[in-house]
Design a protein around this motif. Sequence first.
Motif, PDB file in Angstrom:
ATOM      1  N   ASN A 401       0.797  -1.168   0.080  1.00  0.00           N
ATOM      2  CA  ASN A 401       0.019  -0.029   0.023  1.00  0.00           C
ATOM      3  C   ASN A 401       0.840   1.277  -0.100  1.00  0.00           C
ATOM      4  OD1 ASN A 401      -3.051  -0.779   0.297  1.00  0.00           O
ATOM      5  ND2 ASN A 401      -1.971  -2.162   1.631  1.00  0.00           N
ATOM      6  N   ARG A 402       2.314   1.241  -0.384  1.00  0.00           N
ATOM      7  CA  ARG A 402       2.919   2.440  -0.498  1.00  0.00           C
ATOM      8  C   ARG A 402       2.338   3.238  -1.663  1.00  0.00           C
ATOM      9  NH1 ARG A 402       4.115   4.286   2.397  1.00  0.00           N
ATOM     10  NH2 ARG A 402       5.948   5.231   2.178  1.00  0.00           N
ATOM     11  N   GLY A 403       2.223   4.648  -1.355  1.00  0.00           N
ATOM     12  CA  GLY A 403       1.638   5.453  -2.221  1.00  0.00           C
ATOM     13  C   GLY A 403       2.780   5.749  -3.417  1.00  0.00           C
ATOM     14  N   LYS A 404       2.378   6.097  -4.592  1.00  0.00           N
ATOM     15  CA  LYS A 404       3.188   6.551  -5.704  1.00  0.00           C
ATOM     16  C   LYS A 404       3.000   7.909  -6.309  1.00  0.00           C
ATOM     17  CE  LYS A 404       0.757   3.166  -8.712  1.00  0.00           C
ATOM     18  NZ  LYS A 404      -0.494   3.099  -8.080  1.00  0.00           N
ATOM     19  N   SER A 405       3.949   8.642  -6.900  1.00  0.00           N
ATOM     20  CA  SER A 405       3.257   9.991  -7.372  1.00  0.00           C
ATOM     21  C   SER A 405       4.511  10.402  -8.346  1.00  0.00           C
ATOM     22  CB  SER A 405       2.785  10.976  -6.451  1.00  0.00           C
ATOM     23  OG  SER A 405       4.048  11.534  -5.627  1.00  0.00           O
ATOM     24  N   ILE A 406       4.291  11.761  -8.836  1.00  0.00           N
ATOM     25  CA  ILE A 406       5.412  12.408  -9.458  1.00  0.00           C
ATOM     26  C   ILE A 406       6.307  12.988  -8.429  1.00  0.00           C
ATOM     27  CG2 ILE A 406       4.117  13.006 -11.630  1.00  0.00           C
ATOM     28  CD1 ILE A 406       3.597  15.894 -10.788  1.00  0.00           C
ATOM     29  N   TYR A 407       5.838  13.085  -7.270  1.00  0.00           N
ATOM     30  CA  TYR A 407       6.633  13.912  -6.278  1.00  0.00           C
ATOM     31  C   TYR A 407       7.637  12.949  -5.416  1.00  0.00           C
ATOM     32  CZ  TYR A 407       3.168  17.299  -7.202  1.00  0.00           C
ATOM     33  OH  TYR A 407       2.161  18.210  -7.882  1.00  0.00           O
ATOM     34  N   ALA A 408       7.527  11.670  -5.789  1.00  0.00           N
ATOM     35  CA  ALA A 408       8.361  10.811  -5.291  1.00  0.00           C
ATOM     36  C   ALA A 408       9.624  10.738  -6.173  1.00  0.00           C
ATOM     37  CB  ALA A 408       8.001   9.376  -5.335  1.00  0.00           C
ATOM     38  N   THR A 409      10.662  11.549  -5.900  1.00  0.00           N
ATOM     39  CA  THR A 409      11.780  11.956  -6.565  1.00  0.00           C
ATOM     40  C   THR A 409      12.754  10.835  -7.156  1.00  0.00           C
ATOM     41  OG1 THR A 409      12.889  12.879  -4.914  1.00  0.00           O
ATOM     42  CG2 THR A 409      11.583  14.473  -6.228  1.00  0.00           C
ATOM     43  N   HIS A 410      12.637   9.893  -6.315  1.00  0.00           N
ATOM     44  CA  HIS A 410      13.400   8.491  -6.610  1.00  0.00           C
ATOM     45  C   HIS A 410      13.583   8.058  -8.168  1.00  0.00           C
ATOM     46  CE1 HIS A 410      11.649   8.829  -2.633  1.00  0.00           C
ATOM     47  NE2 HIS A 410      12.659   8.129  -2.132  1.00  0.00           N
ATOM     48  N   GLY A 411      12.531   8.377  -8.855  1.00  0.00           N
ATOM     49  CA  GLY A 411      12.470   7.805 -10.046  1.00  0.00           C
ATOM     50  C   GLY A 411      13.178   8.611 -11.117  1.00  0.00           C
ATOM     51  N   TYR A 412      13.598   9.949 -11.023  1.00  0.00           N
ATOM     52  CA  TYR A 412      14.150  10.751 -12.025  1.00  0.00           C
ATOM     53  C   TYR A 412      15.306  10.398 -12.364  1.00  0.00           C
ATOM     54  CZ  TYR A 412       9.831  13.642 -11.284  1.00  0.00           C
ATOM     55  OH  TYR A 412       8.509  14.319 -11.380  1.00  0.00           O
ATOM     56  N   GLY A 413      16.377  10.134 -11.489  1.00  0.00           N
ATOM     57  CA  GLY A 413      17.545   9.928 -11.827  1.00  0.00           C
ATOM     58  C   GLY A 413      17.605   8.402 -12.493  1.00  0.00           C
ATOM     59  N   PRO A 414      16.892   7.438 -12.162  1.00  0.00           N
ATOM     60  CA  PRO A 414      16.956   6.225 -12.836  1.00  0.00           C
ATOM     61  C   PRO A 414      16.530   6.193 -14.205  1.00  0.00           C
ATOM     62  CG  PRO A 414      16.351   5.898 -10.525  1.00  0.00           C
ATOM     63  CD  PRO A 414      16.538   7.222 -10.573  1.00  0.00           C
ATOM     64  N   VAL A 415      15.346   7.047 -14.357  1.00  0.00           N
ATOM     65  CA  VAL A 415      14.745   7.038 -15.782  1.00  0.00           C
ATOM     66  C   VAL A 415      15.805   7.862 -16.733  1.00  0.00           C
ATOM     67  CG1 VAL A 415      12.989   8.133 -17.030  1.00  0.00           C
ATOM     68  CG2 VAL A 415      12.515   7.089 -14.974  1.00  0.00           C
ATOM     69  N   LEU A 416      16.686   8.793 -16.184  1.00  0.00           N
ATOM     70  CA  LEU A 416      17.481   9.380 -17.075  1.00  0.00           C
ATOM     71  C   LEU A 416      18.716   8.534 -17.367  1.00  0.00           C
ATOM     72  CD1 LEU A 416      17.664  12.886 -15.013  1.00  0.00           C
ATOM     73  CD2 LEU A 416      17.075  12.619 -17.639  1.00  0.00           C
ATOM     74  N   TYR A 417      19.158   7.827 -16.329  1.00  0.00           N
ATOM     75  CA  TYR A 417      20.308   6.813 -16.414  1.00  0.00           C
ATOM     76  C   TYR A 417      19.673   5.828 -17.554  1.00  0.00           C
ATOM     77  CZ  TYR A 417      24.117   7.409 -13.224  1.00  0.00           C
ATOM     78  OH  TYR A 417      25.229   7.886 -12.493  1.00  0.00           O
ATOM     79  N   ALA A 418      18.501   5.305 -17.351  1.00  0.00           N
ATOM     80  CA  ALA A 418      18.138   4.257 -18.241  1.00  0.00           C
ATOM     81  C   ALA A 418      18.137   4.566 -19.870  1.00  0.00           C
ATOM     82  CB  ALA A 418      16.649   3.750 -18.080  1.00  0.00           C
ATOM     83  N   GLY A 419      17.367   5.851 -19.754  1.00  0.00           N
ATOM     84  CA  GLY A 419      17.515   6.443 -21.359  1.00  0.00           C
ATOM     85  C   GLY A 419      18.794   6.536 -21.917  1.00  0.00           C
ATOM     86  N   ALA A 420      19.892   7.116 -21.204  1.00  0.00           N
ATOM     87  CA  ALA A 420      21.374   7.225 -21.573  1.00  0.00           C
ATOM     88  C   ALA A 420      21.908   5.813 -22.263  1.00  0.00           C
ATOM     89  CB  ALA A 420      22.159   7.898 -20.682  1.00  0.00           C
ATOM     90  N   GLU A 421      21.778   4.816 -21.338  1.00  0.00           N
ATOM     91  CA  GLU A 421      22.197   3.419 -21.572  1.00  0.00           C
ATOM     92  C   GLU A 421      21.384   2.811 -22.719  1.00  0.00           C
ATOM     93  OE1 GLU A 421      25.247   1.322 -21.281  1.00  0.00           O
ATOM     94  OE2 GLU A 421      24.985   2.791 -19.636  1.00  0.00           O
ATOM     95  N   MET A 422      20.194   3.010 -22.670  1.00  0.00           N
ATOM     96  CA  MET A 422      19.463   2.602 -24.101  1.00  0.00           C
ATOM     97  C   MET A 422      20.026   3.205 -25.431  1.00  0.00           C
ATOM     98  SD  MET A 422      17.604   0.102 -23.432  1.00  0.00           S
ATOM     99  CE  MET A 422      16.746   0.092 -24.959  1.00  0.00           C
ATOM    100  N   ILE A 423      20.462   4.618 -25.236  1.00  0.00           N
ATOM    101  CA  ILE A 423      21.103   5.088 -26.498  1.00  0.00           C
ATOM    102  C   ILE A 423      22.229   4.356 -27.008  1.00  0.00           C
ATOM    103  CG2 ILE A 423      22.180   7.162 -27.210  1.00  0.00           C
ATOM    104  CD1 ILE A 423      20.134   8.975 -25.519  1.00  0.00           C
ATOM    105  N   LYS A 424      23.156   4.186 -25.790  1.00  0.00           N
ATOM    106  CA  LYS A 424      24.331   3.381 -25.927  1.00  0.00           C
ATOM    107  C   LYS A 424      24.101   1.957 -26.578  1.00  0.00           C
ATOM    108  CE  LYS A 424      28.086   3.398 -23.441  1.00  0.00           C
ATOM    109  NZ  LYS A 424      28.969   3.242 -22.292  1.00  0.00           N
ATOM    110  N   LEU A 425      23.055   1.244 -26.412  1.00  0.00           N
ATOM    111  CA  LEU A 425      22.605  -0.097 -26.636  1.00  0.00           C
ATOM    112  C   LEU A 425      22.174  -0.039 -28.085  1.00  0.00           C
ATOM    113  CD1 LEU A 425      22.456  -2.920 -25.952  1.00  0.00           C
ATOM    114  CD2 LEU A 425      20.112  -2.592 -24.914  1.00  0.00           C
ATOM    115  N   LEU A 426      21.329   1.109 -28.509  1.00  0.00           N
ATOM    116  CA  LEU A 426      20.927   1.252 -29.600  1.00  0.00           C
ATOM    117  C   LEU A 426      22.074   1.537 -30.850  1.00  0.00           C
ATOM    118  CD1 LEU A 426      17.486   2.778 -29.253  1.00  0.00           C
ATOM    119  CD2 LEU A 426      18.113   0.440 -29.560  1.00  0.00           C
TER     120      LEU A 426
END
Length: 457
Positions: A401-426
């Motif tokens: 029952n943990r909440g989830k939202s745009i204000y949980a800032t734990h997701g921003y850095g990982p999404v940026l990292y994931a995009g960068a690494e996907m560019i390298k992979l492609l």
Amino acid sequence: MNKLKHLVIILFVIVQGFILKAQENTNTRIPNYEIPYEFPEVENIKEVLNRIRIYYEASSPQSIVDSKTGNKITNFKTFNTNAEPSKGFSSEYSYTHGVVLSAFDYIENVTGDKAFFANNIKFFDYIVKNLPYFQKNSDKIKKEKIGSWGRILKFHALDDCGSMGASLIKTYLKTKNEEYLQLINQTADFISNEQFRLPNGTLARNRPQYESIWADDLYMSVPFLANMGKLTGDTKYYDDAVKQILQIADRLYIPEKELFDHGWNVTSGDYDPRFYWGRANGWTLMTMAETLSILPEHYKGRDKILHLYRAMVRSLANLQDGTGFWHNLLDKNDTYTETSCTAMFTFAIAKGINEGWISHVYGPVALTGWNATKSRVLENGAVDGTCEGTTFAHDNTYYYNRGKSIYATHGYGPVLYAGAEMIKLLQNDRFEILKAKDNAVNSTYHFLLKSEWPIKK
């Protein structure tokens, strides 16, 4: 004539029925993907990353304000006891912001786009310019935390400094701004000499239970230690980084699951309950990916870290949801699909393929992970669907029952990292990628290692 007309009508209805039946059979045979099963394009990934960057940049003016009035302070000759940094994500001295700044550094390395790393310089210059104002007047400050800068004057926990310290080292290595060294050295002293440890040297906390080990603390300490070793050339930091991964794994890594339990405490001992929280496992996998990329190839203990990393990837591939996401509790499919851990696993798996740590056959896992991740980036650049900050708990009801939202800032850095690494992979020319065909009954993605196949004439 009427009989003939009637027969024609009957034949027409029968034929149309066969056509409709054939269409129905074809349509039901084509997979109906909840998240589009599509091939990512580099330019589209860059657009997503820039959207997040713009959202981040607009989150705070990065100024010093009066907490009572909200007015910007411009006179620093006398100390205002209400002074604090302006609110907003891009003003925080926090571990989630540290991940973003490390990702900005990485994106510049991958794409050459300086707009991302410019934020690192702006933020850390903002810190070193204004921190002396608070340091010189620390005896007048009655609060433990200085607004969004937290416990910057005196660190109390790894969360206060480790992730941010790692991003500060990366920024220093590019700018050579010696004003950054005071905070780097303060962080090194705290982690190496002040943070609570168990008798065997394992970093630990006395919360929420007595003598607790958290999987999260791997990311809050080890990337800093590894980067400190890179900065100074002193192998004691490498040794401590390796020790933390292996000794925390001794307590939290569960071989039959090939996953990390969220935490352990001395009171529960060998019968501590186990909860495989997504983000905690994300922190561990990102930690291992960064450590593997920094340690010399044959450094003592690196092979054991590589084994843990590979085993986790194998397990995570099996646990990935059919949407491309992973669940908040990894082994419980009735918990919600969660953004931050999905981005973390996408990054770490794509990086493993790029670095040759794991087989290229995991490519579609990363690809579908990215497709899921980007679906949570809103038009304004906010990242949605991220689990709120979570303690080390001891019941499923809490994690479910943990909440989830745009204000949980734990997701921003990982999404940026994931995009960068996907560019390298492609863009990785070691692979040929066979793409899935649109509206096909049976078609998928295959990553082929070119060196394994005969040269095409």
